[in-house]
Design a protein around this motif. Structure first.
Motif, PDB file in Angstrom:
ATOM      1  N   ASP A 233      14.537   1.982   2.772  1.00  0.00           N
ATOM      2  CA  ASP A 233      13.640   0.942   2.276  1.00  0.00           C
ATOM      3  C   ASP A 233      14.054   0.415   0.916  1.00  0.00           C
ATOM      4  OD1 ASP A 233      11.412  -0.735   2.604  1.00  0.00           O
ATOM      5  OD2 ASP A 233      10.087   0.627   1.493  1.00  0.00           O
TER       6      ASP A 233
ATOM      7  N   SER B 130      10.234  -3.144   2.036  1.00  0.00           N
ATOM      8  CA  SER B 130       8.961  -3.287   2.743  1.00  0.00           C
ATOM      9  C   SER B 130       7.946  -4.126   1.982  1.00  0.00           C
ATOM     10  CB  SER B 130       8.363  -1.910   3.037  1.00  0.00           C
ATOM     11  OG  SER B 130       8.147  -1.190   1.824  1.00  0.00           O
ATOM     12  N   THR B 131       8.103  -4.231   0.666  1.00  0.00           N
ATOM     13  CA  THR B 131       7.151  -5.006  -0.141  1.00  0.00           C
ATOM     14  C   THR B 131       7.777  -6.227  -0.797  1.00  0.00           C
ATOM     15  OG1 THR B 131       7.579  -3.744  -2.175  1.00  0.00           O
ATOM     16  CG2 THR B 131       5.902  -2.885  -0.653  1.00  0.00           C
TER      17      THR B 131
ATOM     18  N   GLN C 257       9.534   6.323  -1.444  1.00  0.00           N
ATOM     19  CA  GLN C 257      10.013   5.422  -0.395  1.00  0.00           C
ATOM     20  C   GLN C 257      11.214   6.052   0.292  1.00  0.00           C
ATOM     21  OE1 GLN C 257       7.046   3.126  -1.379  1.00  0.00           O
ATOM     22  NE2 GLN C 257       8.438   2.377   0.201  1.00  0.00           N
TER      23      GLN C 257
ATOM     24  N   GLU D 265       9.267  -6.103  -3.591  1.00  0.00           N
ATOM     25  CA  GLU D 265       9.177  -5.899  -5.033  1.00  0.00           C
ATOM     26  C   GLU D 265      10.545  -5.587  -5.624  1.00  0.00           C
ATOM     27  OE1 GLU D 265       6.755  -3.024  -8.204  1.00  0.00           O
ATOM     28  OE2 GLU D 265       6.697  -2.621  -6.035  1.00  0.00           O
TER      29      GLU D 265
END
Length: 287
Positions: free
Chosen positions: A281, A253-254, A277, A256
């Motif tokens: 994800d 989702s990010t 999380q 990262e």
């Protein structure tokens, strides 16, 4: 997504299948040599072509983890195993007390696997198919969402009996479908999801709480068990342990990229462990 198709049959006698591992025998044992896995990572198989499959993109509760053979709550661990074997086509499975299969009806069931590689243990990482294969054996075929939905892997996610656990070898489109299947099962309250405390918090009072009560992502369970077996650090030190293990993954989702599950795990009140999380994800580096 191109994947190698290998025809053969499932035969679980003498083995201890669980919800995400099962034995498969290739009709042509030489075709295992076509599976890419990098140097030293060929599929381990017998002379007759029998190999162990590790089902891609799913993780079932453990029935016998590590040297001490610890397990997660067996209600769901056994349910995933039984659903896997039933979906493949076994109608009766008999076992010894140690869970070794002694007989099945039928003895074997025809099927096929779709694969792109192996894991560090020499297991073939695969989508498991049952019945008639959609193409010739020993060739690559394009695996789209339609084909994916026919696999046992996808079916197990729809039942809510396994967790989604993704690695980079699975293409984005297929991963998205698997995540959607898992979310739909969770929203519908199927299988283990009503009991899952992966992101809400698991109170860890000792090994028995993990084996008998707590339903969490198996990867988190395995790390907790390894930490507890050290016997020297309280649960509050679990994030430091995770940093030392150094699992490599990304948060989808990010975007990262992370080193160590301590980036997505927190401990509160000294004993309550939760992931920040949801499992779908996270994208782990290939094993």
């Amino acid at each position: 997504m191109p994947m190698l198709l290998i025809k053969g049959f499932y035969d679980v006698k003498g083995s201890q299948p669980d919800g995400d591992t099962v034995h498969f025998t290739a009709e042509n044992p030489a075709e295992w040599g076509l599976v890419g896995g990098g140097p030293g990572r060929a599929v381990e198989h017998s002379v007759v072509g029998r190999a162990k499959l590790r089902l891609d993109a799913v993780d079932a509760l453990e029935t016998h983890y590590g040297a001490n053979r610890v397990h997660q709550p067996l209600r769901f661990a056994h349910a995933a195993r039984d659903e896997l074997l039933s979906r493949l086509g076994f109608t009766d499975v008999r076992r010894r007390p140690d869970e070794t299969v002694t007989a099945t009806t039928p003895d074997t069931v025809p099927g096929f696997v779709l694969t792109r590689g192996t894991d560090v243990h020499g297991r073939c990482i695969a989508l498991a198919g049952h019945g008639t294969a959609p193409a010739a054996s020993g060739r690559e075929i394009d695996v789209d969402v339609t084909v994916l939905r026919t696999t046992v892997n996808h079916h197990l996610l729809t039942t809510g009996l396994v967790y989604p656990t993704f690695y980079r070898s699975l293409f984005t489109g297929l991963r998205g479908e698997m995540a959607a299947a898992a979310k739909e099962a969770r929203d519908a309250g199927r299988g283990l999801w009503p009991s899952d405390v992966t992101t809400t918090g698991a109170k860890i009072t000792g090994l028995a709480s993990l084996t008998d009560n707590v339903v969490v992502l198996p990867k988190l369970f395995r790390r907790l068990v390894d930490h507890l077996h050290l016997g020297t650090m309280p649960p509050a030190c679990f994030p430091a342990f995770l940093a030392g293990v150094g699992d490599r993954f990304s948060i989808l989702s990010t975007g990262e990229r992370c080193l160590g599950l301590h980036r997505v795990v927190e401990v509160t009140n000294g004993r309550t462990v939760r992931m920040t999380q949801p499992p779908e994800d996270l994208l782990f580096e290939d094993a």
